[in-house]
Each structure stands twice: as C-alpha cells, then as structure tokens.
Motif scaffolding. Structure first.
Motif, PDB file in Angstrom:
ATOM      1  N   LYS A   1     -68.843 -48.010  -0.008  1.00 31.59           N
ATOM      2  CA  LYS A   1     -67.586 -48.985  -0.571  1.00 31.59           C
ATOM      3  C   LYS A   1     -68.546 -49.803  -1.815  1.00 31.59           C
ATOM      4  O   LYS A   1     -69.631 -50.256  -1.340  1.00 31.59           O
ATOM      5  N   THR A   2     -67.663 -50.174  -2.701  1.00 32.57           N
ATOM      6  CA  THR A   2     -68.250 -50.707  -3.829  1.00 32.57           C
ATOM      7  C   THR A   2     -67.283 -52.295  -4.092  1.00 32.57           C
ATOM      8  O   THR A   2     -66.515 -52.275  -3.330  1.00 32.57           O
ATOM      9  N   GLU A   3     -67.816 -52.826  -5.150  1.00 39.14           N
ATOM     10  CA  GLU A   3     -66.732 -53.988  -5.265  1.00 39.14           C
ATOM     11  C   GLU A   3     -65.467 -53.551  -5.828  1.00 39.14           C
ATOM     12  O   GLU A   3     -64.564 -54.100  -5.548  1.00 39.14           O
ATOM     13  N   LYS A   4     -65.425 -52.338  -6.511  1.00 37.30           N
ATOM     14  CA  LYS A   4     -64.129 -51.753  -7.106  1.00 37.30           C
ATOM     15  C   LYS A   4     -63.198 -51.312  -5.973  1.00 37.30           C
ATOM     16  O   LYS A   4     -61.976 -51.116  -6.096  1.00 37.30           O
ATOM     17  N   GLY A   5     -63.885 -50.702  -5.148  1.00 39.71           N
ATOM     18  CA  GLY A   5     -63.279 -49.819  -4.262  1.00 39.71           C
ATOM     19  C   GLY A   5     -64.086 -48.900  -3.260  1.00 39.71           C
ATOM     20  O   GLY A   5     -65.123 -49.197  -2.957  1.00 39.71           O
ATOM     21  N   TYR A   6     -63.690 -47.551  -3.243  1.00 41.69           N
ATOM     22  CA  TYR A   6     -64.403 -46.465  -2.283  1.00 41.69           C
ATOM     23  C   TYR A   6     -64.850 -45.611  -3.616  1.00 41.69           C
ATOM     24  O   TYR A   6     -64.020 -44.874  -4.336  1.00 41.69           O
ATOM     25  N   LYS A   7     -66.006 -45.179  -3.615  1.00 39.49           N
ATOM     26  CA  LYS A   7     -66.732 -44.369  -4.488  1.00 39.49           C
ATOM     27  C   LYS A   7     -67.195 -43.135  -3.829  1.00 39.49           C
ATOM     28  O   LYS A   7     -68.037 -43.118  -2.996  1.00 39.49           O
TER      29      LYS A   7
ATOM     30  N   ALA B   1     -64.548 -35.612   2.706  1.00 43.66           N
ATOM     31  CA  ALA B   1     -65.053 -37.210   2.203  1.00 43.66           C
ATOM     32  C   ALA B   1     -63.816 -38.029   2.309  1.00 43.66           C
ATOM     33  O   ALA B   1     -63.678 -38.976   2.567  1.00 43.66           O
ATOM     34  N   LEU B   2     -62.710 -37.396   1.360  1.00 43.66           N
ATOM     35  CA  LEU B   2     -61.463 -38.218   1.386  1.00 43.66           C
ATOM     36  C   LEU B   2     -60.721 -38.383   2.977  1.00 43.66           C
ATOM     37  O   LEU B   2     -60.318 -39.700   2.964  1.00 43.66           O
ATOM     38  N   ASP B   3     -60.758 -37.482   3.622  1.00 44.78           N
ATOM     39  CA  ASP B   3     -60.179 -37.787   4.974  1.00 44.78           C
ATOM     40  C   ASP B   3     -60.976 -38.676   5.704  1.00 44.78           C
ATOM     41  O   ASP B   3     -60.457 -39.454   6.476  1.00 44.78           O
ATOM     42  N   ASP B   4     -62.356 -39.010   5.493  1.00 46.23           N
ATOM     43  CA  ASP B   4     -63.125 -39.735   6.269  1.00 46.23           C
ATOM     44  C   ASP B   4     -62.769 -41.285   5.728  1.00 46.23           C
ATOM     45  O   ASP B   4     -63.066 -42.130   6.428  1.00 46.23           O
ATOM     46  N   LEU B   5     -62.340 -41.460   4.566  1.00 51.30           N
ATOM     47  CA  LEU B   5     -62.054 -42.777   4.132  1.00 51.30           C
ATOM     48  C   LEU B   5     -61.171 -43.582   5.049  1.00 51.30           C
ATOM     49  O   LEU B   5     -60.362 -43.045   5.512  1.00 51.30           O
ATOM     50  N   PRO B   6     -61.468 -45.084   4.999  1.00 53.10           N
ATOM     51  CA  PRO B   6     -60.470 -45.876   5.866  1.00 53.10           C
ATOM     52  C   PRO B   6     -59.086 -45.894   5.195  1.00 53.10           C
ATOM     53  O   PRO B   6     -58.782 -45.451   4.211  1.00 53.10           O
ATOM     54  N   ALA B   7     -58.023 -45.671   6.087  1.00 52.79           N
ATOM     55  CA  ALA B   7     -56.577 -45.670   6.005  1.00 52.79           C
ATOM     56  C   ALA B   7     -56.274 -46.460   4.727  1.00 52.79           C
ATOM     57  O   ALA B   7     -55.325 -46.142   3.986  1.00 52.79           O
ATOM     58  N   ASP B   8     -56.744 -47.661   4.805  1.00 49.80           N
ATOM     59  CA  ASP B   8     -56.314 -48.805   3.620  1.00 49.80           C
ATOM     60  C   ASP B   8     -57.158 -48.720   2.283  1.00 49.80           C
ATOM     61  O   ASP B   8     -57.133 -49.427   1.632  1.00 49.80           O
ATOM     62  N   ALA B   9     -57.881 -47.733   2.183  1.00 50.69           N
ATOM     63  CA  ALA B   9     -58.850 -47.338   0.931  1.00 50.69           C
ATOM     64  C   ALA B   9     -57.745 -47.229  -0.168  1.00 50.69           C
ATOM     65  O   ALA B   9     -57.093 -46.262  -0.247  1.00 50.69           O
ATOM     66  N   GLU B  10     -57.804 -48.100  -1.068  1.00 49.60           N
ATOM     67  CA  GLU B  10     -56.572 -48.278  -2.169  1.00 49.60           C
ATOM     68  C   GLU B  10     -57.495 -47.586  -3.352  1.00 49.60           C
ATOM     69  O   GLU B  10     -56.537 -46.757  -4.027  1.00 49.60           O
ATOM     70  N   TYR B  11     -58.347 -48.090  -3.834  1.00 52.37           N
ATOM     71  CA  TYR B  11     -58.942 -47.770  -5.054  1.00 52.37           C
ATOM     72  C   TYR B  11     -60.193 -46.742  -4.736  1.00 52.37           C
ATOM     73  O   TYR B  11     -61.261 -46.906  -4.245  1.00 52.37           O
ATOM     74  N   ILE B  12     -59.943 -45.374  -5.110  1.00 53.59           N
ATOM     75  CA  ILE B  12     -60.949 -44.187  -4.876  1.00 53.59           C
ATOM     76  C   ILE B  12     -61.083 -43.752  -5.994  1.00 53.59           C
ATOM     77  O   ILE B  12     -60.450 -43.378  -6.928  1.00 53.59           O
TER      78      ILE B  12
END
Length: 141
Positions: free
Chosen positions: A63-69, A92-103
C-alpha cells in the motif's frame, strides 16, 4: 506435467527464496543497484512461485500513498514463457483488499503486454528506473 503453485511468502525460508530469485533477476541479470532492490520490504506482501518443487518466481504488493502497487515481478530465466508471470499477477491481484481502488505498477517495456492482459493501461511518459525503461501502468475497471 509441471505443477505450478504461487503462495504468500510468510516464513523466513520462503522470504529468503523470494530475495534470492530477485537478486538473480534484478541485481545480477539486469544490473539494478541492490539498495534500490531491497527498499520497502517490511510493508510489502510477498509471493513465491514454485514449479515442480523449485522456487522460480516472486513478486510483492504494498500500500502506498497513491493506492496499491504491484512490484518486483521476477521469474528465473529458465522458467520464463511457462505462465509463471501470469500466475504471480493473478495471485497478487486476488490478494489485494476488496476495496483497493487504485492499483498500479511500473512495468519494464517488455512486460507491458503481459500486464495489459490483466486490465492494466500505460499512463504518462516513459521513464527510467535503475537504468531500465518503464511505463507506469494502472488497472482499469
């Protein structure tokens, strides 16, 4: 039949395998400075790809200031072209939180078509990182 498995790297042993793969690909093969390669390890979620019981690929997200990298995708040379990169991206994509908006990710030029298959699009200007040309890519939809 080759068996391919991607797992979260949580144990010290798995993390050592992840770092060994990245050292081979990024530091030795691509000439990245080691101090750039080992940044932000603590806050990252790491993954290890295993083909026929052999560690062969790695990646991470954070998680970064912009979103999920998504970053540090590495597959050992002798395992390339076998779908390991695709499996790493999907896991990796499947593991991101459901609310991850900016990837997003920074893609080397020769990997852009692979990321595009997962809905990533290039944004902005081409740039250099560790002496290698990249584009930022952002996941749409």
């Amino acid at each position: 039949m080759d068996t391919l498995h991607v797992q979260k790297a949580i144990t010290k042993e798995d993390l050592e395998k992840v770092f060994a793969i990245r050292k081979i690909v990024f530091v030795h093969e691509q000439g990245c400075p080691p101090e750039i390669e080992w940044a932000n390890e603590e806050e990252s979620t790491h993954f290890l790809a295993i083909s026929d019981h052999y560690p062969c690929g790695a990646c991470r997200w954070r998680k970064t200031e912009k979103g999920y990298k998504l970053e540090r995708f590495a597959v050992l040379k002798e395992f390339r072209g076998k779908g390991i990169g695709r499996a790493l991206i999907a896991t990796a994509l499947d593991d991101l939180p459901a609310d991850a908006e900016y990837i997003y990710l920074n893609s080397q030029l020769d990997a852009m078509s692979l990321y595009a298959k997962f809905g990533f699009s290039a944004e902005g200007e081409q740039f250099e990182e560790a002496g290698i040309q990249h584009f930022r890519m952002v996941k749409k939809g």
